[in-house]
Motif scaffolding. Sequence first.
Motif, PDB file in Angstrom:
ATOM      1  N   ALA A  11      87.984 162.829  81.460  1.00 25.15           N
ATOM      2  CA  ALA A  11      88.061 162.638  80.011  1.00 25.15           C
ATOM      3  C   ALA A  11      89.527 162.530  79.585  1.00 25.15           C
ATOM      4  O   ALA A  11      90.449 162.730  80.378  1.00 25.15           O
ATOM      5  CB  ALA A  11      87.365 163.795  79.313  1.00 25.15           C
ATOM      6  N   HIS A  12      89.736 162.239  78.310  1.00 24.37           N
ATOM      7  CA  HIS A  12      91.089 162.060  77.764  1.00 24.37           C
ATOM      8  C   HIS A  12      91.911 163.335  77.965  1.00 24.37           C
ATOM      9  O   HIS A  12      91.438 164.443  77.737  1.00 24.37           O
ATOM     10  CB  HIS A  12      91.015 161.717  76.276  1.00 24.37           C
ATOM     11  CG  HIS A  12      92.345 161.427  75.688  1.00 24.37           C
ATOM     12  ND1 HIS A  12      93.096 162.396  75.063  1.00 24.37           N
ATOM     13  CD2 HIS A  12      93.079 160.286  75.650  1.00 24.37           C
ATOM     14  CE1 HIS A  12      94.233 161.861  74.656  1.00 24.37           C
ATOM     15  NE2 HIS A  12      94.243 160.582  74.998  1.00 24.37           N
ATOM     16  N   THR A  14      95.878 165.364  77.526  1.00 27.54           N
ATOM     17  CA  THR A  14      97.118 165.465  76.774  1.00 27.54           C
ATOM     18  C   THR A  14      98.253 165.162  77.743  1.00 27.54           C
ATOM     19  O   THR A  14      98.391 165.842  78.765  1.00 27.54           O
ATOM     20  CB  THR A  14      97.285 166.881  76.197  1.00 27.54           C
ATOM     21  OG1 THR A  14      96.133 167.156  75.384  1.00 27.54           O
ATOM     22  CG2 THR A  14      98.552 166.996  75.376  1.00 27.54           C
ATOM     23  N   SER A  25      92.587 166.916  76.447  1.00 27.75           N
ATOM     24  CA  SER A  25      92.867 167.036  75.012  1.00 27.75           C
ATOM     25  C   SER A  25      91.633 167.647  74.337  1.00 27.75           C
ATOM     26  O   SER A  25      90.596 167.846  74.990  1.00 27.75           O
ATOM     27  CB  SER A  25      93.139 165.650  74.425  1.00 27.75           C
ATOM     28  OG  SER A  25      91.964 164.845  74.514  1.00 27.75           O
ATOM     29  N   ALA A  26      91.719 167.901  73.048  1.00 23.11           N
ATOM     30  CA  ALA A  26      90.556 168.417  72.309  1.00 23.11           C
ATOM     31  C   ALA A  26      89.394 167.427  72.413  1.00 23.11           C
ATOM     32  O   ALA A  26      88.245 167.824  72.632  1.00 23.11           O
ATOM     33  CB  ALA A  26      90.927 168.679  70.859  1.00 23.11           C
ATOM     34  N   GLN A  27      89.672 166.140  72.264  1.00 21.04           N
ATOM     35  CA  GLN A  27      88.630 165.121  72.413  1.00 21.04           C
ATOM     36  C   GLN A  27      88.091 165.120  73.840  1.00 21.04           C
ATOM     37  O   GLN A  27      86.891 164.975  74.061  1.00 21.04           O
ATOM     38  CB  GLN A  27      89.160 163.736  72.055  1.00 21.04           C
ATOM     39  CG  GLN A  27      88.113 162.631  72.181  1.00 21.04           C
ATOM     40  CD  GLN A  27      86.940 162.824  71.235  1.00 21.04           C
ATOM     41  OE1 GLN A  27      87.129 162.982  70.043  1.00 21.04           O
ATOM     42  NE2 GLN A  27      85.725 162.832  71.775  1.00 21.04           N
ATOM     43  N   GLY A  28      88.982 165.283  74.814  1.00 24.60           N
ATOM     44  CA  GLY A  28      88.562 165.333  76.207  1.00 24.60           C
ATOM     45  C   GLY A  28      87.621 166.482  76.488  1.00 24.60           C
ATOM     46  O   GLY A  28      86.638 166.329  77.228  1.00 24.60           O
ATOM     47  N   ALA A  30      85.612 167.936  74.286  1.00 24.02           N
ATOM     48  CA  ALA A  30      84.327 167.592  73.657  1.00 24.02           C
ATOM     49  C   ALA A  30      83.556 166.601  74.529  1.00 24.02           C
ATOM     50  O   ALA A  30      82.341 166.745  74.733  1.00 24.02           O
ATOM     51  CB  ALA A  30      84.564 167.024  72.263  1.00 24.02           C
ATOM     52  N   ASP A  31      84.256 165.606  75.053  1.00 23.56           N
ATOM     53  CA  ASP A  31      83.598 164.618  75.910  1.00 23.56           C
ATOM     54  C   ASP A  31      83.148 165.228  77.239  1.00 23.56           C
ATOM     55  O   ASP A  31      82.109 164.832  77.777  1.00 23.56           O
ATOM     56  CB  ASP A  31      84.521 163.427  76.167  1.00 23.56           C
ATOM     57  CG  ASP A  31      84.657 162.529  74.943  1.00 23.56           C
ATOM     58  OD1 ASP A  31      83.782 162.578  74.051  1.00 23.56           O
ATOM     59  OD2 ASP A  31      85.648 161.771  74.887  1.00 23.56           O
ATOM     60  N   ARG A  34      79.819 166.558  76.815  1.00 19.87           N
ATOM     61  CA  ARG A  34      78.811 165.480  76.852  1.00 19.87           C
ATOM     62  C   ARG A  34      78.537 165.066  78.294  1.00 19.87           C
ATOM     63  O   ARG A  34      77.396 164.751  78.644  1.00 19.87           O
ATOM     64  CB  ARG A  34      79.285 164.287  76.030  1.00 19.87           C
ATOM     65  CG  ARG A  34      79.275 164.561  74.530  1.00 19.87           C
ATOM     66  CD  ARG A  34      79.637 163.325  73.701  1.00 19.87           C
ATOM     67  NE  ARG A  34      78.706 162.243  73.979  1.00 19.87           N
ATOM     68  CZ  ARG A  34      79.060 160.965  74.119  1.00 19.87           C
ATOM     69  NH1 ARG A  34      80.324 160.598  74.019  1.00 19.87           N
ATOM     70  NH2 ARG A  34      78.150 160.037  74.356  1.00 19.87           N
ATOM     71  N   THR A  58      86.828 168.133  83.601  1.00 19.57           N
ATOM     72  CA  THR A  58      85.769 167.213  83.175  1.00 19.57           C
ATOM     73  C   THR A  58      84.439 167.528  83.847  1.00 19.57           C
ATOM     74  O   THR A  58      83.382 167.333  83.236  1.00 19.57           O
ATOM     75  CB  THR A  58      86.189 165.751  83.435  1.00 19.57           C
ATOM     76  OG1 THR A  58      87.428 165.491  82.755  1.00 19.57           O
ATOM     77  CG2 THR A  58      85.141 164.773  82.933  1.00 19.57           C
ATOM     78  N   THR A 162      86.175 153.547  80.158  1.00 16.89           N
ATOM     79  CA  THR A 162      86.451 154.502  79.093  1.00 16.89           C
ATOM     80  C   THR A 162      86.850 155.836  79.715  1.00 16.89           C
ATOM     81  O   THR A 162      86.724 156.034  80.920  1.00 16.89           O
ATOM     82  CB  THR A 162      85.210 154.696  78.199  1.00 16.89           C
ATOM     83  OG1 THR A 162      84.132 155.197  78.997  1.00 16.89           O
ATOM     84  CG2 THR A 162      84.798 153.390  77.532  1.00 16.89           C
TER      85      THR A 162
END
Length: 186
Positions: A11-12, A14, A25-28, A30-31, A34, A58, A162
Motif C-alpha cells: 500500500a501507499h 510515507t 501512510s495513513a491511506q496505506g 486504511a488500504d 481492505r 500491508t 495501483t
Amino acid sequence: MQTNLYFVRHAHSTYTPDEFGRPLSAQGIADANRVTELLLREDIDVVVSSPYKRAVQTVQGIADFLGNEILIEMDLRERRIATNDVDDFAQAMKQLWTNPFFSFAGGESNHAAQHRGVSATRNILKKYQGDNVVIGTHGNLMVLIMNHFRGTYDFAFWQQLTMPDIYKLSFCGHHFVDAKRIWGKL
C-alpha cells in the motif's frame, strides 16, 4: 495440485530515504485493512513477505488473523534502481525495461531482479505446493516475476498498477496456469 500465489503490491507509504524502514501512510494503513478483508475470502495458508516495512505492514493483518508469523524472504525485496536517486524516475524505469540487461551505477538490471524474484517464487512453489500463499512485495519486482511467466506483463502494465494491488497467480506444480487481478472486489 494447484498452488495459488497472491502477490500483494504494498500500500501507499510515507516517503523516507530508508528503504527498509519506510512505513505505510495513513491511506496505506486504511488500504492494508481492505487487503486483509479481501484476503479473508481466499482461504490463505501462508504469508511470506519482502523484508521492507511497507510490504510487511500491508500483509500483517491477514497473518494476524491466521495466527501466523510472516515469513521474510529477502529476495522479494524491491529492486534497487541506483546507488543514488535518479533525476527522472519514470525515464529511468523506461530505460530499464527497454534493455533488460542495463543497470545504473549500483543498481540492479531487470534481468538480475527478475532472476532473483523468480528463484524466490519457485522456492515458494516448491515449499508450499497446494497452498494459497500471500506474498507481500513491490510493484516492479512483482511485474518482473509475472513477466517471466507471461511476457505481456511489461512496462505499460507496471505503469497501471495501483498501491496496493493484488494479483492471484495459479500454478500446477511449477507450471504457470493463469493470473487474475483480485484487488477492488470488496
